[in-house]
Design an enzyme around this catalytic site. Structure first.
Site: not given
Length: 283
Positions: A231, A265
């Site tokens: 991210k 995740r």
């Protein structure tokens, strides 16, 4: 003994009658059935590609496969529920048939999509909006009696990164999750997983403040899922790109595991599984 059990964190999930032990953290592999996910290498265009990627995830040690048909990257294009369902159902059906041992999670905020994919063979609903974008989601999950992952997000995928503001990001996220958990308990939803929502409606400093104080989420005594994988909070801080963010992802996953994360995740399962094993040596 009853008092002891009451205060112990929940360390298992009931997935279609099968108990998943989370006393050792587990890894969730991301399977994006979308043309516009932020990390281009995660995009899966065909059923054969999905099968190949799912097989690799499972061989590398993933416990969960999280399938998404709606890109939630900042500024993502909105698509209809029918288009989202059309992307997901064929993949869910094939994966459920080919990998009956796999636990399939569906990344959706829509009750209709949740219901149809569970009927098609999925097991868990992963809702980035915690019911805020579909007022039928909570009652649907309660009726289906499946594990439900709730996440904090300020805004929607289309506007969440447009100058997010908090007075105290930790307290506001905890307050939000507390209200959602209370509503779900009232509906007798028994398996709830919480996700602080790293990268969703949060500036970089908000993300790191949440990570720094992540132990605070243990107050809920529920499994904690984290999703840092490749991210912007990693690659923007380092001045690189999502393609170069694997090492940074591993660093943050390591910190999160030490602070109580129960599910990672990720796009890169092998590295996350290794991270779990090595951190586990310190316990």
């Amino acid at each position: 003994m009853a008092e002891k059990n009451f205060f112990e964190p929940k360390q298992s999930l009931n997935v279609n009658g099968k108990l998943i032990d989370l006393s050792t953290p587990k890894v969730m592999g991301i399977l994006n059935i979308t043309p516009d996910s932020f990390y281009s290498n995660s995009r899966t265009k065909t059923i054969d590609e999905a099968l190949t990627k799912a097989a690799r995830f499972l061989n590398e040690g993933a416990t969960f496969i999280d399938i998404g048909g709606y890109s939630s990257r900042p500024g993502a294009k909105d698509i209809s529920a029918d288009e989202e369902t059309d992307r997901l159902i064929p993949v869910v059906e094939v994966l459920a048939k080919e990998f009956p041992e796999a636990i399939i999670s569906i990344d959706t905020f829509r009750a209709k999509v949740a219901e149809e994919t569970i009927r098609a063979g999925a097991h868990i609903i992963n809702d980035i909006a915690s019911g805020d974008m579909d007022d039928k989601m909570f009652e649907t999950v309660a009726r289906l009696q499946v594990p439900y992952m709730i996440m904090h997000m300020q805004g929607t995928p289309q506007n969440m990164q447009q100058n997010p503001v908090y007075n105290n990001v930790l307290l506001e996220v905890i307050d939000y999750l507390a209200k959602k958990i209370a509503a779900l308990k009232a509906l007798h939803v028994h398996d709830v997983i919480i996700d602080p929502g790293f990268g969703f409606g949060k500036a970089t400093q908000h993300n790191y403040e949440l990570l720094k104080q992540m132990e605070a989420f243990k107050i809920f005594k529920l499994p904690i899922l984290v999703g840092f994988s490749r991210k912007g909070m990693i690659y923007k801080t380092l001045g690189t790109s999502a393609a170069e963010a694997l090492n940074g992802t591993t660093v943050l996953n390591t910190i999160a595991l030490q602070k109580g994360a129960g599910i990672l995740r990720v796009h890169d399962v092998k590295e996350a599984v290794e991270c779990v094993r090595l951190v586990g040596m310190l316990r």
